[in-house]
Design an enzyme around this catalytic site. Sequence first.
Site, PDB file in Angstrom:
ATOM      1  N   LYS A  14      70.920 -17.815  11.248  1.00 30.80           N
ATOM      2  CA  LYS A  14      71.788 -17.003  12.144  1.00 30.80           C
ATOM      3  C   LYS A  14      72.104 -17.718  13.469  1.00 30.80           C
ATOM      4  CE  LYS A  14      68.982 -13.529  11.979  1.00 30.80           C
ATOM      5  NZ  LYS A  14      67.924 -13.844  10.756  1.00 30.80           N
ATOM      6  N   ARG A 128      61.522 -25.817  10.812  1.00 32.55           N
ATOM      7  CA  ARG A 128      61.994 -25.339  12.277  1.00 32.55           C
ATOM      8  C   ARG A 128      60.584 -25.459  13.165  1.00 32.55           C
ATOM      9  NH1 ARG A 128      65.220 -19.758  13.055  1.00 32.55           N
ATOM     10  NH2 ARG A 128      63.268 -18.892  13.106  1.00 32.55           N
ATOM     11  N   ARG A 134      57.666 -22.305  17.781  1.00 36.15           N
ATOM     12  CA  ARG A 134      57.581 -21.096  17.691  1.00 36.15           C
ATOM     13  C   ARG A 134      56.480 -20.805  16.869  1.00 36.15           C
ATOM     14  NH1 ARG A 134      62.885 -17.912  16.161  1.00 36.15           N
ATOM     15  NH2 ARG A 134      61.611 -16.573  15.475  1.00 36.15           N
ATOM     16  N   ARG A 146      56.893 -11.406   8.165  1.00 36.57           N
ATOM     17  CA  ARG A 146      58.304 -11.284   8.908  1.00 36.57           C
ATOM     18  C   ARG A 146      59.178 -11.119   7.507  1.00 36.57           C
ATOM     19  NH1 ARG A 146      59.051 -16.681  11.941  1.00 36.57           N
ATOM     20  NH2 ARG A 146      61.068 -15.862  12.500  1.00 36.57           N
TER      21      ARG A 146
HETATM   22  P1  AMP Z   1      64.352 -13.578  15.469  1.00 38.62           P
HETATM   23  O1  AMP Z   1      64.483 -14.758  17.001  1.00 38.62           O
HETATM   24  O2  AMP Z   1      65.435 -13.119  15.436  1.00 38.62           O
HETATM   25  O3  AMP Z   1      63.582 -14.300  14.628  1.00 38.62           O
HETATM   26  O4  AMP Z   1      63.135 -12.816  16.344  1.00 38.62           O
HETATM   27  C1  AMP Z   1      61.852 -13.164  16.445  1.00 38.62           C
HETATM   28  C2  AMP Z   1      61.115 -11.854  16.775  1.00 38.62           C
HETATM   29  O5  AMP Z   1      61.436 -11.143  17.846  1.00 38.62           O
HETATM   30  C3  AMP Z   1      60.981 -10.858  15.316  1.00 38.62           C
HETATM   31  O6  AMP Z   1      60.112 -11.112  14.576  1.00 38.62           O
HETATM   32  C4  AMP Z   1      60.603  -9.451  16.175  1.00 38.62           C
HETATM   33  O7  AMP Z   1      59.113  -9.535  16.359  1.00 38.62           O
HETATM   34  C5  AMP Z   1      61.425  -9.801  17.534  1.00 38.62           C
HETATM   35  N1  AMP Z   1      62.661  -9.167  17.310  1.00 38.62           N
HETATM   36  C6  AMP Z   1      63.804  -9.828  17.619  1.00 38.62           C
HETATM   37  N2  AMP Z   1      64.839  -9.019  17.525  1.00 38.62           N
HETATM   38  C7  AMP Z   1      64.194  -7.634  17.128  1.00 38.62           C
HETATM   39  C8  AMP Z   1      64.775  -6.615  17.152  1.00 38.62           C
HETATM   40  N3  AMP Z   1      66.218  -6.318  17.161  1.00 38.62           N
HETATM   41  N4  AMP Z   1      64.042  -5.313  16.755  1.00 38.62           N
HETATM   42  C9  AMP Z   1      62.602  -5.483  16.703  1.00 38.62           C
HETATM   43  N5  AMP Z   1      61.986  -6.943  16.977  1.00 38.62           N
HETATM   44  C10 AMP Z   1      63.101  -7.898  17.297  1.00 38.62           C
END
Ligand code: AMP
Length: 190
Positions: A14, A128, A134, A146
Amino acid sequence: MLNIVLFGPPGAGKGTQSERLIEKFGLVHLSTGDIFRSNIKGETELGKLAKSYMNQGKLVPDSVTIDLLRSEVLKYNAPKGFIFDGFPRTNAQADALDVFLASINTSITVMLSLDVEEDELKRRLLKRAEVSGRADDADPKIIDNRIAVYHNETAPVKSFYENQGKLISVEGMGSVDEITKRLFLSIDTI
Ligand code: AMP
């Protein structure tokens, strides 16, 4: 406005594909994950709260995430549109986004959903982790969490947009360029 929800499991690409779409269509990129990470870096209260969930591969509570998203959108004056990357991740978030966008006289144009096989997701996340630093990418247990959260809480959001006739599924396997091409072609059909 062109408002895109770029959807898919963790590791679907994404973030990478958002960069391509922004460049081509002049959109604002809103990644809730990126915003949480910059708050963690800045050691804000929001960062502390978000970290306690993110480090376990859990979702940050809806109320916090929705408030954050609203205030981010309102920072922009007359944008061409937004790419929502990593939001909405629950049906409650999708509902709240619809209501909020309607209140500012706009709406979601399309959900582009990237389909990627699970083995490939894990492979991409571990790769990654070597460069992203991360913690949630480096630990196979957190990755599994996740992906489980994605199946249980996030995947239903697809039906939310499908019911509105806004879902386009895009093959997310292959090279970055191939996937970009498919996304551009999908947008052409709107
Ligand atoms: P991402 O960078 O999109 O993979 O998000 C990393 C982490 O941030 C996720 O595993 C969640 O813990 C938190 N997170 C990101 N976006 C959301 C969302 N829309 N709702 C809840 N938690 C989020």
